[in-house]
Design an enzyme around this catalytic site. Sequence first.
Site, mmCIF file in Angstrom:
data_model
loop_
_atom_site.group_PDB
_atom_site.id
_atom_site.type_symbol
_atom_site.label_atom_id
_atom_site.label_comp_id
_atom_site.label_asym_id
_atom_site.label_seq_id
_atom_site.Cartn_x
_atom_site.Cartn_y
_atom_site.Cartn_z
ATOM 1 N N CYS A 57 0.843 -1.193 0.000
ATOM 2 C CA CYS A 57 0.000 0.000 0.000
ATOM 3 C C CYS A 57 0.886 1.253 0.000
ATOM 4 O O CYS A 57 1.844 1.332 0.771
ATOM 5 C CB CYS A 57 -0.908 -0.003 1.234
ATOM 6 S SG CYS A 57 -2.007 1.423 1.257
ATOM 7 N N CYS A 61 0.445 5.132 6.828
ATOM 8 C CA CYS A 61 -0.164 4.969 8.160
ATOM 9 C C CYS A 61 0.836 4.237 9.079
ATOM 10 O O CYS A 61 1.192 3.086 8.818
ATOM 11 C CB CYS A 61 -1.472 4.189 8.041
ATOM 12 S SG CYS A 61 -2.521 4.770 6.691
ATOM 13 N N CYS A 64 0.475 0.548 10.319
ATOM 14 C CA CYS A 64 -0.023 -0.492 9.422
ATOM 15 C C CYS A 64 1.059 -1.384 8.815
ATOM 16 O O CYS A 64 1.996 -0.901 8.167
ATOM 17 C CB CYS A 64 -0.833 0.149 8.299
ATOM 18 S SG CYS A 64 -1.629 -1.109 7.278
ATOM 19 N N CYS A 101 -16.621 -8.887 6.002
ATOM 20 C CA CYS A 101 -15.941 -7.616 5.732
ATOM 21 C C CYS A 101 -14.701 -7.861 4.885
ATOM 22 O O CYS A 101 -13.813 -8.616 5.289
ATOM 23 C CB CYS A 101 -15.511 -6.956 7.035
ATOM 24 S SG CYS A 101 -16.841 -6.769 8.216
ATOM 25 N N CYS A 132 -19.600 -5.907 3.929
ATOM 26 C CA CYS A 132 -18.884 -4.686 4.297
ATOM 27 C C CYS A 132 -17.589 -4.669 3.498
ATOM 28 O O CYS A 132 -17.006 -5.728 3.250
ATOM 29 C CB CYS A 132 -18.584 -4.687 5.800
ATOM 30 S SG CYS A 132 -17.650 -3.235 6.336
ATOM 31 N N CYS A 192 -19.415 2.384 8.796
ATOM 32 C CA CYS A 192 -18.624 1.784 9.867
ATOM 33 C C CYS A 192 -17.401 2.679 10.025
ATOM 34 O O CYS A 192 -16.578 2.755 9.111
ATOM 35 C CB CYS A 192 -18.225 0.359 9.478
ATOM 36 S SG CYS A 192 -17.083 -0.407 10.650
ATOM 37 N N ARG A 264 -17.684 -1.942 18.169
ATOM 38 C CA ARG A 264 -16.969 -3.214 17.958
ATOM 39 C C ARG A 264 -15.652 -3.257 18.708
ATOM 40 O O ARG A 264 -14.807 -2.382 18.574
ATOM 41 C CB ARG A 264 -16.704 -3.457 16.466
ATOM 42 C CG ARG A 264 -15.990 -4.800 16.241
ATOM 43 C CD ARG A 264 -15.871 -5.210 14.785
ATOM 44 N NE ARG A 264 -17.157 -5.232 14.162
ATOM 45 C CZ ARG A 264 -17.510 -4.456 13.137
ATOM 46 N NH1 ARG A 264 -16.631 -3.629 12.634
ATOM 47 N NH2 ARG A 264 -18.714 -4.526 12.626
HETATM 48 N N1 SAM Z 1 -6.598 0.650 3.104
HETATM 49 C C1 SAM Z 1 -7.876 0.964 3.582
HETATM 50 C C2 SAM Z 1 -7.878 2.141 4.522
HETATM 51 O O1 SAM Z 1 -6.875 2.381 5.185
HETATM 52 O O2 SAM Z 1 -8.899 2.819 4.604
HETATM 53 C C3 SAM Z 1 -8.591 -0.199 4.237
HETATM 54 C C4 SAM Z 1 -7.824 -1.180 5.086
HETATM 55 S S1 SAM Z 1 -7.102 -0.538 6.573
HETATM 56 C C5 SAM Z 1 -6.088 -1.882 7.080
HETATM 57 C C6 SAM Z 1 -8.481 -0.469 7.690
HETATM 58 C C7 SAM Z 1 -8.224 -0.005 9.099
HETATM 59 O O3 SAM Z 1 -7.548 -1.007 9.841
HETATM 60 C C8 SAM Z 1 -7.364 1.227 9.315
HETATM 61 O O4 SAM Z 1 -8.039 2.417 9.104
HETATM 62 C C9 SAM Z 1 -6.995 1.087 10.785
HETATM 63 O O5 SAM Z 1 -7.943 1.756 11.590
HETATM 64 C C10 SAM Z 1 -7.059 -0.431 11.028
HETATM 65 N N2 SAM Z 1 -5.718 -0.968 11.302
HETATM 66 C C11 SAM Z 1 -4.726 -1.184 10.405
HETATM 67 N N3 SAM Z 1 -3.625 -1.650 11.012
HETATM 68 C C12 SAM Z 1 -3.910 -1.718 12.336
HETATM 69 C C13 SAM Z 1 -3.163 -2.109 13.475
HETATM 70 N N4 SAM Z 1 -1.887 -2.483 13.388
HETATM 71 N N5 SAM Z 1 -3.776 -2.073 14.675
HETATM 72 C C14 SAM Z 1 -5.067 -1.672 14.780
HETATM 73 N N6 SAM Z 1 -5.814 -1.275 13.738
HETATM 74 C C15 SAM Z 1 -5.236 -1.293 12.530
HETATM 75 FE FE1 SF4 Z 2 -2.762 1.359 3.364
HETATM 76 FE FE2 SF4 Z 2 -2.697 0.282 5.777
HETATM 77 FE FE3 SF4 Z 2 -3.082 2.889 5.531
HETATM 78 FE FE4 SF4 Z 2 -5.027 1.179 4.752
HETATM 79 S S1 SF4 Z 2 -4.256 1.483 6.821
HETATM 80 S S2 SF4 Z 2 -4.253 2.971 3.653
HETATM 81 S S3 SF4 Z 2 -3.762 -0.542 4.030
HETATM 82 S S4 SF4 Z 2 -1.213 1.756 4.933
#
Ligand code: SAM
Ligand code: SF4
Length: 346
Positions: A57, A61, A64, A101, A132, A192, A264
């Site tokens: 990606c 973030c 992530c 989801c 979802c 959500c 949740r």
């Molecule tokens: N890429 C898309 C986005 O960011 O909108 C969808 C997938 S992303 C993995 C969805 C959500 O997962 C993120 O917004 C975050 O809140 C949660 N998430 C991702 N990594 C995480 C982690 N290590 N611990 C807790 N929540 C996490």
């Molecule tokens: Fe990409 Fe992870 Fe951020 Fe979703 S949360 S946009 S998968 S880096």
Amino acid sequence: MSDASAVRHDWTRAGIEALFALPFPELLFRAHTVHRDHFDPCEVQVSTLLSIKTGACPEDCKYCPQSTRYDTGLEPERLLEVERVIEAARAARAGGATRFCMGAAWRSPKDRDLAELVAMIRGVRALGMETCMTLGMLDAAQAAALAGAGLDYYNHNLDTSPEYYGEIITTRTFQQRLDTLANVRAAGMKVCAGGIVGMGEDRDDRVGLLQALANLPEHPQSVPVNLLVRVAGTPLADQPDLDPFEFVRTVAVARILMPASHVRLSAGREGMSDELQALAFFAGANSIFRGERLLTTANAPCRRDAELFQRLGLRAEAPAPAPAPAVRPSAAPATAPALFYDAASA
Ligand code: SAM
Ligand code: SF4
Ligand code: DTB
């Protein structure tokens, strides 16, 4: 049951701070009272997650494991074939999940992927499950296309307070997240939206996150409270533990602010004790992810969840009555299985 339309959208920062500052028993009593007014406190909605496109990606973030910027050892995967997704949904349904989801590690979906996404939505709905997706940012046309295919919910988190946001993500703005949520609402899908705690934010940021969620034009129907899963290689890998009571306070305040929403207990359950989860359910959490995996990290094992439900006397919520799916389900259960976990299917 109280009138869900009577909920407030004018929470002030001071009002929310005062809730967080209540003595723990007072806060839990208030949250549980609100919870009982709106829900059966013994019912928990059960969703299952599947990563339909993993890793690589471009976003940054900091929490992530799927960002290409951090070396987390994750093997990237292209968009899964529709049949594999439907197979996974069928297995999730057999395990008692009523919502499926699908998550993709994208900044936003490409229009060329829409046909496959639409086929996934139709296939999963045909099993009699709620659908979802969480695919990143959506423009109005993409939101309309997903809604038109029958997508019930779209997940897009605010993640943290507007003030702390820049410490966590720099490749998209807080306002862009609000814009995506507006597109999802305008397309008629259920929202959500929640966030993550334990990322080094302070209580003011947890207040700010919940204030932003509670003051949206409509409360999100589903509010995931994620506890950071610390993944080696990400910048947040070494964050200290959040005080578990502060986590429960966050759930309790979310319940009071958004009384008719499902809250949740989301990522991070694997590391929580049974006692902490029980407190969070008492404080108003009434939804979980079931399944051995979240997207790329481990979830609480199914057997442990089943035992916990049994020990606490909790039941899986039956699926919401859905509008007739495009394809008639062949073997859709009318209600959730009485037993949340069937030992024979382990
Ligand atoms: N890429 C898309 C986005 O960011 O909108 C969808 C997938 S992303 C993995 C969805 C959500 O997962 C993120 O917004 C975050 O809140 C949660 N998430 C991702 N990594 C995480 C982690 N290590 N611990 C807790 N929540 C996490
Ligand atoms: Fe990409 Fe992870 Fe951020 Fe979703 S949360 S946009 S998968 S880096
Ligand atoms: C949400 O708020 N939590 C889920 C779901 N929405 C998509 C994701 C949690 C991901 C945890 C890290 C992982 O497994 O990759």
